[in-house]
Write a protein that holds these residues in place. Structure first.
Motif, short mmCIF file in Angstrom:
data_model
loop_
_atom_site.label_atom_id
_atom_site.label_comp_id
_atom_site.label_asym_id
_atom_site.label_seq_id
_atom_site.Cartn_x
_atom_site.Cartn_y
_atom_site.Cartn_z
N VAL A 51 0.86 -1.18 0.10
CA VAL A 51 0.00 -0.13 0.11
C VAL A 51 0.82 1.21 0.10
O VAL A 51 1.88 1.27 0.54
CB VAL A 51 -0.89 0.10 1.24
CG1 VAL A 51 -1.60 1.31 1.45
CG2 VAL A 51 -2.04 -1.02 1.12
N GLY A 52 0.42 2.03 -1.00
CA GLY A 52 1.54 3.24 -0.96
C GLY A 52 2.46 3.24 -2.20
O GLY A 52 2.87 4.43 -2.55
N LEU A 109 -1.07 2.89 -5.55
CA LEU A 109 -1.72 1.98 -4.55
C LEU A 109 -2.08 2.31 -3.43
O LEU A 109 -1.15 1.87 -2.47
CB LEU A 109 -0.96 0.71 -4.91
CG LEU A 109 -0.63 0.04 -5.92
CD1 LEU A 109 0.07 -1.29 -6.02
CD2 LEU A 109 -1.85 -0.36 -7.04
N SER A 110 -2.91 3.40 -3.11
CA SER A 110 -3.09 4.10 -1.97
C SER A 110 -4.30 3.91 -1.42
O SER A 110 -5.48 3.51 -2.10
CB SER A 110 -2.93 5.76 -2.19
OG SER A 110 -4.06 5.95 -2.79
N VAL A 115 -7.24 0.97 -2.40
CA VAL A 115 -6.34 -0.30 -2.24
C VAL A 115 -6.15 -0.29 -0.73
O VAL A 115 -5.46 0.37 -0.03
CB VAL A 115 -5.30 0.03 -2.99
CG1 VAL A 115 -4.17 -1.21 -2.78
CG2 VAL A 115 -5.38 0.30 -4.41
N THR A 116 -6.48 -1.84 -0.19
CA THR A 116 -6.20 -2.11 1.16
C THR A 116 -5.08 -2.98 1.33
O THR A 116 -5.01 -3.99 0.26
CB THR A 116 -7.43 -2.53 1.75
OG1 THR A 116 -8.00 -3.68 0.90
CG2 THR A 116 -8.38 -1.48 1.78
N VAL A 145 -1.11 -7.05 -2.56
CA VAL A 145 -0.67 -5.81 -2.21
C VAL A 145 -0.46 -6.11 -0.65
O VAL A 145 -1.67 -6.49 0.26
CB VAL A 145 -1.67 -4.65 -2.13
CG1 VAL A 145 -1.30 -3.34 -1.78
CG2 VAL A 145 -1.65 -4.47 -3.86
N HIS A 146 0.52 -5.93 -0.01
CA HIS A 146 0.66 -5.91 1.50
C HIS A 146 0.65 -4.66 2.14
O HIS A 146 0.35 -3.59 1.46
CB HIS A 146 2.05 -6.63 1.79
CG HIS A 146 2.36 -7.80 1.22
ND1 HIS A 146 1.76 -8.87 1.93
CD2 HIS A 146 3.08 -8.42 0.19
CE1 HIS A 146 2.12 -10.01 1.34
NE2 HIS A 146 3.02 -9.73 0.44
N PRO A 147 0.68 -4.61 3.63
CA PRO A 147 0.37 -3.38 4.26
C PRO A 147 1.67 -2.38 3.97
O PRO A 147 2.76 -2.66 3.46
CB PRO A 147 0.36 -3.85 5.56
CG PRO A 147 0.24 -5.07 5.73
CD PRO A 147 0.71 -5.69 4.46
#
Length: 147
Positions: A51-52, A109-110, A115-116, A145-147
Protein backbone atom coordinates in the motif's frame (compact mmCIF):
# COMPACT_ATOMS: atom_id res chain seq x y z
CA UNK A 1 -31.27 36.19 -30.13
CA UNK A 2 -31.59 34.77 -33.64
CA UNK A 3 -27.98 35.65 -34.44
CA UNK A 4 -26.73 33.67 -31.43
CA UNK A 5 -28.83 30.66 -32.45
CA UNK A 6 -27.42 30.79 -35.98
CA UNK A 7 -23.88 31.09 -34.62
CA UNK A 8 -24.36 28.08 -32.33
CA UNK A 9 -25.81 26.05 -35.23
CA UNK A 10 -22.89 27.03 -37.47
CA UNK A 11 -20.31 26.06 -34.83
CA UNK A 12 -22.08 22.74 -34.22
CA UNK A 13 -22.14 22.01 -37.96
CA UNK A 14 -18.43 22.81 -38.37
CA UNK A 15 -17.54 20.62 -35.39
CA UNK A 16 -19.58 17.75 -36.84
CA UNK A 17 -17.79 18.05 -40.16
CA UNK A 18 -14.39 18.06 -38.43
CA UNK A 19 -15.30 14.92 -36.51
CA UNK A 20 -16.34 13.17 -39.73
CA UNK A 21 -13.00 13.94 -41.37
CA UNK A 22 -10.90 12.77 -38.39
CA UNK A 23 -12.88 9.63 -37.50
CA UNK A 24 -11.89 6.15 -38.66
CA UNK A 25 -12.99 5.23 -42.14
CA UNK A 26 -13.79 1.50 -42.38
CA UNK A 27 -12.61 1.55 -46.00
CA UNK A 28 -9.20 3.05 -45.30
CA UNK A 29 -5.99 1.07 -45.58
CA UNK A 30 -5.15 -0.70 -42.33
CA UNK A 31 -8.80 -1.27 -41.36
CA UNK A 32 -9.15 -4.99 -40.79
CA UNK A 33 -11.19 -6.52 -37.99
CA UNK A 34 -9.65 -9.94 -38.73
CA UNK A 35 -6.24 -8.74 -37.54
CA UNK A 36 -4.32 -10.60 -34.83
CA UNK A 37 -3.49 -8.23 -32.00
CA UNK A 38 -1.23 -8.82 -29.01
CA UNK A 39 -1.31 -7.00 -25.71
CA UNK A 40 1.80 -7.39 -23.56
CA UNK A 41 2.08 -6.07 -20.01
CA UNK A 42 5.74 -5.21 -19.47
CA UNK A 43 5.15 -3.57 -16.08
CA UNK A 44 4.04 -4.07 -13.35
CA UNK A 45 5.16 -7.61 -12.64
CA UNK A 46 3.52 -10.34 -10.58
CA UNK A 47 5.78 -9.44 -7.64
CA UNK A 48 4.01 -8.35 -4.45
CA UNK A 49 3.42 -4.64 -3.89
CA UNK A 50 2.71 -2.52 -0.80
CA UNK A 51 0.00 0.00 0.00
CA UNK A 52 1.42 3.38 -1.00
CA UNK A 53 3.54 2.05 -3.87
CA UNK A 54 3.42 3.75 -7.23
CA UNK A 55 3.40 1.19 -10.01
CA UNK A 56 4.62 2.04 -13.47
CA UNK A 57 2.27 0.78 -16.16
CA UNK A 58 4.02 -0.15 -19.39
CA UNK A 59 2.08 -2.05 -22.03
CA UNK A 60 2.83 -2.87 -25.62
CA UNK A 61 0.06 -3.33 -28.17
CA UNK A 62 0.91 -4.78 -31.57
CA UNK A 63 -0.75 -6.13 -34.69
CA UNK A 64 0.66 -9.11 -36.53
CA UNK A 65 1.14 -7.42 -39.91
CA UNK A 66 1.44 -3.76 -38.85
CA UNK A 67 -2.30 -3.11 -39.24
CA UNK A 68 -3.91 -0.14 -37.53
CA UNK A 69 -4.45 -0.42 -33.79
CA UNK A 70 -7.79 1.26 -33.28
CA UNK A 71 -8.59 0.95 -29.55
CA UNK A 72 -6.80 0.18 -26.28
CA UNK A 73 -7.76 0.17 -22.61
CA UNK A 74 -5.69 -0.47 -19.48
CA UNK A 75 -7.29 -0.98 -16.11
CA UNK A 76 -6.30 -2.05 -12.59
CA UNK A 77 -9.02 -3.63 -10.49
CA UNK A 78 -9.60 -5.60 -7.30
CA UNK A 79 -9.82 -9.32 -8.01
CA UNK A 80 -12.41 -9.89 -5.27
CA UNK A 81 -14.99 -7.25 -6.18
CA UNK A 82 -13.92 -5.76 -9.54
CA UNK A 83 -13.45 -2.27 -8.01
CA UNK A 84 -11.31 -0.20 -10.38
CA UNK A 85 -8.50 2.07 -9.25
CA UNK A 86 -7.29 2.77 -12.79
CA UNK A 87 -9.03 2.83 -16.20
CA UNK A 88 -7.28 4.69 -19.03
CA UNK A 89 -6.77 6.16 -21.50
CA UNK A 90 -9.89 8.29 -21.25
CA UNK A 91 -10.38 7.97 -25.00
CA UNK A 92 -9.84 4.33 -26.03
CA UNK A 93 -9.64 5.22 -29.74
CA UNK A 94 -5.97 5.79 -30.53
CA UNK A 95 -5.87 4.90 -34.25
CA UNK A 96 -2.14 4.05 -34.37
CA UNK A 97 -1.37 3.24 -38.01
CA UNK A 98 2.12 1.76 -37.65
CA UNK A 99 0.91 -1.45 -35.96
CA UNK A 100 2.61 -0.87 -32.61
CA UNK A 101 1.74 1.31 -29.63
CA UNK A 102 3.40 1.60 -26.21
CA UNK A 103 1.40 2.92 -23.30
CA UNK A 104 3.07 4.37 -20.17
CA UNK A 105 1.52 5.79 -17.02
CA UNK A 106 1.68 5.50 -13.22
CA UNK A 107 -0.89 4.35 -10.68
CA UNK A 108 -0.69 4.90 -6.92
CA UNK A 109 -1.82 1.95 -4.79
CA UNK A 110 -3.15 4.12 -1.98
CA UNK A 111 -5.91 3.76 0.58
CA UNK A 112 -7.38 6.97 -0.86
CA UNK A 113 -7.72 5.13 -4.20
CA UNK A 114 -9.37 2.15 -2.50
CA UNK A 115 -6.37 -0.16 -2.23
CA UNK A 116 -6.20 -2.06 1.05
CA UNK A 117 -3.61 -4.36 2.54
CA UNK A 118 -3.85 -8.10 1.90
CA UNK A 119 -5.77 -7.67 -1.34
CA UNK A 120 -5.27 -9.11 -4.81
CA UNK A 121 -5.29 -6.94 -7.91
CA UNK A 122 -5.33 -7.44 -11.67
CA UNK A 123 -3.91 -5.22 -14.36
CA UNK A 124 -5.68 -5.77 -17.67
CA UNK A 125 -4.50 -4.59 -21.08
CA UNK A 126 -7.04 -4.81 -23.90
CA UNK A 127 -6.77 -4.03 -27.60
CA UNK A 128 -9.47 -4.26 -30.27
CA UNK A 129 -10.26 -3.28 -33.82
CA UNK A 130 -12.49 -0.68 -35.39
CA UNK A 131 -15.74 -2.13 -34.00
CA UNK A 132 -16.28 -2.90 -30.30
CA UNK A 133 -15.14 -6.44 -29.55
CA UNK A 134 -13.65 -7.10 -32.99
CA UNK A 135 -10.29 -8.89 -32.91
CA UNK A 136 -10.24 -8.22 -29.14
CA UNK A 137 -7.21 -9.46 -27.21
CA UNK A 138 -6.77 -9.20 -23.43
CA UNK A 139 -3.75 -9.88 -21.25
CA UNK A 140 -3.78 -9.80 -17.45
CA UNK A 141 -1.23 -9.85 -14.66
CA UNK A 142 -2.20 -10.48 -11.03
CA UNK A 143 -0.36 -9.15 -7.98
CA UNK A 144 -0.85 -9.03 -4.22
CA UNK A 145 -0.71 -5.89 -2.07
CA UNK A 146 0.73 -5.99 1.45
CA UNK A 147 0.46 -3.32 4.19
Amino acid sequence: MMKNTNLVFLLFTLASIAICFTACDPNEEGHNDEVNYTATILSPSIEDKNVGDTIHIHTLFESEHEETIHHIKVRVYNKADNTEVYNKPEEAHIHETNGSFEYHDNCVLSVANGVTAHSDWIIEAKVWGHEAGSAETIETVEFHVHP
